[in-house]
Design an enzyme around this catalytic site. Structure first.
Site, short mmCIF file in Angstrom:
data_model
loop_
_atom_site.label_atom_id
_atom_site.label_comp_id
_atom_site.label_asym_id
_atom_site.label_seq_id
_atom_site.Cartn_x
_atom_site.Cartn_y
_atom_site.Cartn_z
N ASP A 9 0.90 -1.17 -0.06
CA ASP A 9 0.13 0.08 -0.17
C ASP A 9 0.99 1.31 -0.17
OD1 ASP A 9 -0.79 0.50 3.58
OD2 ASP A 9 0.87 -0.37 2.61
N ASP A 14 6.84 1.14 1.83
CA ASP A 14 6.43 0.39 0.83
C ASP A 14 7.17 0.51 -0.59
OD1 ASP A 14 3.81 1.22 2.16
OD2 ASP A 14 3.61 -1.15 1.73
N ASN A 36 -2.35 2.59 3.53
CA ASN A 36 -2.12 3.97 3.90
C ASN A 36 -2.60 4.89 2.93
OD1 ASN A 36 0.54 3.32 5.41
ND2 ASN A 36 1.54 2.63 3.63
N THR A 120 3.11 -6.02 2.67
CA THR A 120 3.63 -5.11 3.42
C THR A 120 2.43 -3.95 3.72
OG1 THR A 120 4.44 -3.54 1.72
CG2 THR A 120 6.03 -5.36 2.55
N PHE A 161 -0.67 -1.06 12.54
CA PHE A 161 -1.53 -0.35 11.76
C PHE A 161 -1.88 -1.50 10.70
CE2 PHE A 161 -3.75 2.73 8.98
CZ PHE A 161 -3.13 2.36 7.81
N ASN A 162 -0.91 -2.13 9.97
CA ASN A 162 -1.46 -3.15 8.93
C ASN A 162 -2.42 -4.24 9.41
OD1 ASN A 162 0.07 -2.00 6.75
ND2 ASN A 162 1.88 -3.24 7.07
N HIS A 228 9.82 0.70 8.05
CA HIS A 228 9.17 -0.75 8.31
C HIS A 228 9.28 -1.77 7.38
CE1 HIS A 228 7.30 1.05 11.60
NE2 HIS A 228 7.00 2.31 11.03
N ASP A 229 8.60 -1.53 6.10
CA ASP A 229 8.31 -2.48 4.98
C ASP A 229 9.63 -3.42 4.44
OD1 ASP A 229 5.45 -0.44 4.16
OD2 ASP A 229 5.55 -2.23 5.48
#
Ligand code: RIB
Ligand code: CA
Length: 325
Positions: A9, A14, A36, A120, A161-162, A228-229
């Site tokens: 996303d 990402d 996102n 992700t 979040f995800n 993060h991703d």
């Protein structure tokens, strides 16, 4: 090179996952999911990133706009209105594919051996693909997710979040039998977007480096962001970048304070919260109720990323972006 389908996303982080995957793996396709940003935006952003790195050969398949059971939550506070605020970019020349992401995932996995999946963003597309064809759980080499957290959240005190955005999808995925490699915020907190990192990316001096630095300038919000991703994609590229523990993980759906939590049974480790020197490979149960007790921990089901080799990660990002024109 491992064959990969990346569901995402985009999203600044990402975008780094896409750039790592396109250079270091056989990226069969990118699928997009509401998270996102809204589906139209994250799909456009995926096309933008692939165009930036000269990989317009990689197809982009739009997926689900959001969860099937709850309202979509987006993160404009993190990624801006477009989902990729910061760099000035022109509209992509290419259009996304007409085929739905879920059809692409199912058809590819059922017809191709040794496909790895990475996700992700929220797990909406992955769960939908499992609903359509449960067999994919057995056929994939693994599902690497950026999502959850071994003992912490970021969107709430308990949930990342995800997972929070589509907890029902995450529950379906974690109960599917698919081999799961979980990169949670307990890991990505070890991946700071600091000035040193940003300037190393900017110093690459090519278009990918400049684009990457502009993404990080915005994403860092001048403060304490974490990348993060790409940690999940880096794990596929170089397994030595992450140290894991094999633990039992399940998804909380009903907790008032804990909905979307990836409840991780740390009793499989020898102390409650992983101190620096804990032996992560040990499967000796710690203080677990006796066999037969209804409270005894269930068997491990998830490869949980616990430690990141951050310098190695930074080198991978810089070396990868340096290879683009
Ligand atoms: O919690 C971090 C995750 O949520 C990352 O995937 C980021 O892109 C957002 O989707
Ligand atoms: Ca994401």
């Amino acid at each position: 090179m491992r064959k990969l389908i990346l569901d995402c996303d985009p999203g600044h982080d990402d975008a780094f996952g896409i750039m790592l995957a396109a250079q270091n793996l056989d990226l069969l396709g990118v699928t997009t999911v509401g998270g996102n940003g809204y589906l139209e935006n994250v799909t456009r952003n995926a096309l933008v990133v692939l165009e930036k790195i000269g990989r317009t050969d990689v197809p982009v398949y739009p997926g689900h706009a959001g969860p099937s059971t709850t309202e979509l939550i987006t993160a404009p506070n993190v990624h801006g209105k477009s989902g990729l605020d910061g760099p000035v970019v022109s509209e992509p020349k290419r259009k996304p594919e007409k085929k739905h992401a879920v059809d692409f995932i199912v058809e590819t996995v059922m017809s191709t051996d040794h496909v790895t999946l990475a996700a992700t963003g929220p797990l909406t597309n992955i769960a939908a693909a499992l609903n359509r064809e449960p067999e994919i759980a057995k056929r994939v080499d693994g599902l690497y997710i950026m999502g959850g957290g071994a003992y912490a959240g970021n969107w709430t005190a308990a949930a990342e979040f995800n997972i929070y955005v589509d907890a029902e999808a995450a529950y379906k995925v974690f109960h599917s039998g698919m081999p799961i490699y979980m990169v949670g915020v307990n890991l990505t907190r070890q991946c700071p977007v600091n000035t040193e990192f940003i300037e190393k990316v900017r110093a690459i001096g090519n278009e990918a480096g400049t684009f990457g630095a502009e993404l990080l300038d915005f994403f860092s919000h001048g403060g304490d962001a974490h990348l993060h991703d790409p940690c999940a994609v880096a794990w596929i590229i170089d397994p030595s970048i992450i140290t894991e523990a094999y633990l039992h993980v399940d998804i909380e759906l009903n907790g008032t304070l804990t909905r979307g939590m990836t409840v991780t049974d740390l009793r499989f480790l020898q102390t409650s919260v992983p101190e620096k020197d804990i032996d992560l490979s040990s499967t000796k149960r710690w203080d677990d109720p006796p066999v037969g007790s209804p409270f005894r921990g269930k068997e491990p089901n998830t490869h949980v990323a616990m430690r990141l080799d951050y310098p190695k990660f930074v080198d991978l990002v810089v070396n990868t972006l340096s290879k683009y024109n």
